[in-house]
Design a protein around this motif. Structure first.
Motif, PDB file in Angstrom:
ATOM      1  N   TYR A  33       2.492 -16.391   4.533  1.00  0.00           N
ATOM      2  CA  TYR A  33       3.619 -15.496   4.780  1.00  0.00           C
ATOM      3  C   TYR A  33       4.144 -15.642   6.205  1.00  0.00           C
TER       4      TYR A  33
ATOM      5  N   GLY B 150       8.633 -16.398   2.228  1.00  0.00           N
ATOM      6  CA  GLY B 150       9.220 -15.144   2.674  1.00  0.00           C
ATOM      7  C   GLY B 150       9.055 -14.070   1.618  1.00  0.00           C
TER       8      GLY B 150
ATOM      9  N   ALA C 213      14.833 -13.978   4.556  1.00  0.00           N
ATOM     10  CA  ALA C 213      13.712 -14.431   3.727  1.00  0.00           C
ATOM     11  C   ALA C 213      13.880 -15.877   3.277  1.00  0.00           C
TER      12      ALA C 213
ATOM     13  N   ALA D 271      10.501 -13.858   7.900  1.00  0.00           N
ATOM     14  CA  ALA D 271      11.249 -14.125   6.665  1.00  0.00           C
ATOM     15  C   ALA D 271      11.072 -12.943   5.726  1.00  0.00           C
ATOM     16  N   TYR D 272      11.786 -11.870   6.013  1.00  0.00           N
ATOM     17  CA  TYR D 272      11.596 -10.603   5.286  1.00  0.00           C
ATOM     18  C   TYR D 272      12.926  -9.903   5.110  1.00  0.00           C
TER      19      TYR D 272
END
Length: 223
Positions: free
Chosen positions: A114, A148, A135, A118-119
């Motif tokens: 993760y 993401g 993301a 990237a969210y």
């Protein structure tokens, strides 16, 4: 007379010896009982801990809802993958920070982690396959194999950017830049893999890309 006194003294000495043996037996029994109690308490605690861990391992895990593919500009291959996952029924909360994605196209194998930059949170609405989202964009600017997170459903707000924990009823999309990690998703390509949480059952990824891609398509459902 002296003989009688001798016999009485001998009986007293035997009584004292018997008393000493009895006291020694009581002490040994007490020590043994203490050891057994301590051991049984320790074993009970270990059994409870093992049972809890076993229950979490069996009941917890992830399941795949669907896998979406984003076609490249000339519609000849899949550039991006969005893997929609949710916790299994009865699962304990799952930390996506500790989750890995294993994926292969039969030639290239990749393990993804993760990337916290990237969210996106789309619980208020939005397009999961919008490649301008962080993301998607932020997994393309690194040389590392990363994924993401796009939050789709999260009633209690547990899936935050730096602590992405999902629990009952949550749905998230894990984004993968297939081209960046070296996957060749041309037509008729078989892809397998899994989303492996810290504990519990993994979500299965398994699909074969279509025989051909249509130029009118930009997004297709692969699984």
């Amino acid at each position: 007379m002296k003989l009688l006194e001798f016999l009485k003294g001998k009986k007293g000495a035997m009584g004292i010896g018997t008393l000493i043996i009895f006291i020694a037996m009581v002490l040994v029994a007490a020590v043994a009982a203490a050891v057994l109690i301590n051991t049984s308490g320790f074993l009970q605690q270990k059994a409870m801990a093992t049972g809890k861990e076993s229950t979490e391992q069996v009941a917890s895990g992830l399941s795949t809802l669907k896998v979406l593919g984003i076609l490249n500009g000339d519609a000849t291959a899949v550039d991006g993958l969005a893997i929609l996952i949710t916790p299994n029924a009865g699962s304990a909360p799952i930390d996506l920070n500790q989750t890995k994605i294993f994926i292969t196209d039969g030639d290239k194998k990749a393990v993804l982690y993760y990337n916290s930059t990237a969210y996106n949170n789309l619980t208020g609405g939005g397009e999961v396959t919008n490649t301008t989202l962080e993301a998607w964009e932020n997994i393309s600017v690194t040389d590392k194999a990363q994924f993401g997170i796009i939050v789709i459903q999260d009633s209690d707000g547990s899936c935050k950017q730096n602590t992405p924990v999902i629990n009952k009823g949550d749905i998230v999309a894990l984004t993968i830049n297939a081209t960046k990690i070296g996957l060749n998703l041309d037509p008729r390509t078989t892809v397998t893999g899994s989303v492996v949480p810290e504990f519990g059952a993994p979500a299965v990824i398994e699909f074969t890309t279509p025989a051909t891609y249509l130029s009118t398509q930009t997004v297709i459902q692969l699984q």
